[in-house]
Design a protein around this motif. Sequence first.
Motif, short mmCIF file in Angstrom:
data_model
loop_
_atom_site.label_atom_id
_atom_site.label_comp_id
_atom_site.label_asym_id
_atom_site.label_seq_id
_atom_site.Cartn_x
_atom_site.Cartn_y
_atom_site.Cartn_z
N ARG A 15 0.85 -1.20 0.00
CA ARG A 15 0.00 0.00 0.00
C ARG A 15 0.89 1.25 0.00
NH1 ARG A 15 -0.77 4.61 2.49
NH2 ARG A 15 -0.63 3.65 4.55
N ASP A 16 1.52 1.59 1.10
CA ASP A 16 2.39 2.78 1.11
C ASP A 16 3.57 2.55 0.15
OD1 ASP A 16 3.25 5.32 1.97
OD2 ASP A 16 2.64 4.90 4.02
N HIS A 204 3.93 4.41 12.64
CA HIS A 204 3.98 4.44 11.17
C HIS A 204 4.89 5.60 10.82
CE1 HIS A 204 1.97 4.09 7.06
NE2 HIS A 204 2.63 5.25 6.97
N HIS A 206 7.76 7.71 8.41
CA HIS A 206 8.38 7.96 7.10
C HIS A 206 9.82 8.43 7.31
CE1 HIS A 206 5.21 7.13 4.17
NE2 HIS A 206 4.42 7.27 5.22
N ASN A 240 9.24 4.32 3.97
CA ASN A 240 8.76 4.00 5.32
C ASN A 240 9.89 3.36 6.11
OD1 ASN A 240 6.24 4.00 3.54
ND2 ASN A 240 5.33 3.76 5.54
ZN ZN Z 1 2.45 6.51 5.25
#
Ligand code: ZN
Length: 521
Positions: A15-16, A204, A206, A240
């Motif tokens: 997804r990301d 989560h 980055h 990520n």
């Molecule tokens: Zn994200």
Amino acid sequence: MTDITDIKIFDTTLRDGEQSPGVNLNKQEKLEIAKQLERLGVDVIEAGFPASSEGDFQAVKLIADTIKNSTVTALARTKKHDIDRAYEALKNTPNPRIHIFLATSPIHREFKLKMDKQKVIDTSVEMVTYSKSMFNEVEWSAEDASRTELPFLAEIIEAVIDAGAAIINLPDTVGYTTPKEYGEMFKYVSENVPNIDKAILSTHCHNDLGMAVANSVAGIENGATQIECSINGIGERAGNAALEEIAVALHIRGDFYPYTTNLNLQEIKRSSDIVAKLTGMTVQPNKAIIGRNAYAHEAGIHQDGMLKNSETYEIISPALVGVSADTANTLFLGKHSGRHAFKDKVKSFKVELTEEELSAAFSSFKELTDHKKEVTDDDIYSIIMEIKTDASNIERYVLNNFEVNYEQDGLTKAHIDVVTPAGEHVSHEVTGSGSVEALYKAIQEIIREKTNLLDYQLSSVGGGKDALAESRVQIKINDQQFSGRGTAQDVLAASANAYINAVNRYLMSEQAAAPAESVNA
Ligand code: ZN
Ligand code: KIV
């Protein structure tokens, strides 16, 4: 004795990670990655964002229909339509989870959402309640949590937990936070949200400032028990937190970190390879844990130390993460190997092939042995992946034939013959200053779409003079980036295949596209 806490690994590669520029996986490729994530032992696989396109919906559904041992989740905005699409895509998986998000920071509230604090709370509560009527497990994310006022964050978290959210994810969406600051946010939330014992907290992060892994670890040191991360750290912008770095850091420094995960660390290298191969995002040689140089010792003093005791300079044994001690490729089957031996080898990769796929793979292998004396594991794996991720069911361009001739004036002439998606044979001849340039100019003349070449790479699969060539390209069509890859014995054939593959990925995304609406998270 310190208590050991079990940390859940939530993988967002599909997804990301898939939001990385130029990455566009087809649903077969996504399924292969999901199966590898299941073998790796991740607790939660975020399979995609079903409302973003029909293609993403189909991919999430295929993964949900197939994966049994990991929770499968899908992303949704705080909109009924998104939640309904996620429900449809996830309904056949034994452990579905919905992941809904809404931004909470002042800058997002004012400029992006144009919502005041109360509206952000009300929308979140309403959509968590709606999600809870369909899903047992609801995860809610406060997008840009790390730039949100702490008292407001505590207020909204209390409200969404009351509405039924059992996992609260606090992203550092723009990769701005520091380990101390991010840790303090989790501490604050743990101490100031009265019903926090009814939910688990999740990180989560980055990597814009290169601190995603350190920030994630600070999160678990302050109460989070789920980490969201991706293989090779791929993801939006700088990516990520890298799953492999977190997993190995917690393991190697188990003396310091009282945490366990359910990961099977020996599957790390294979997971990294498959993601790099299918996404076209190559891993930098000095990347921690899985880079080509991560276990190479160059300086004489280091080599001497290693010979005396490997622990002088090596804190991680390559075998721990499935990196073969024999850096030269394992020599494998050859011309005289039979179908049985080939089947056994395929089994060792843990990739399931139908009888039909096995026959196709075996004949590609046999074809290769006509040109290549020693076929390596990497060669076989490339063949299998080509077959597993084939998208020949779409209308696409097929390279029929090409010829390249070097002219006396130093120029190169390329003649190419392609079958178009409409089934027509089209040929073209073009002169260029080099063979790849001439070949690509000829392809550009034939295809209908206006393309722009952004990047071109050529490498060898495995070792030896007769190694297979692998080419990767990035192209731009209609302001979108697409990657393509091609493997062949001949470098020019690999290059031509890669270009056509990238154009076909554009066609595939067009054929799978839903009515246009920009919904990237
Ligand atoms: Zn994200
Ligand atoms: O970075 C982010 O905030 C996200 C959310 C959608 C979870 O990816």
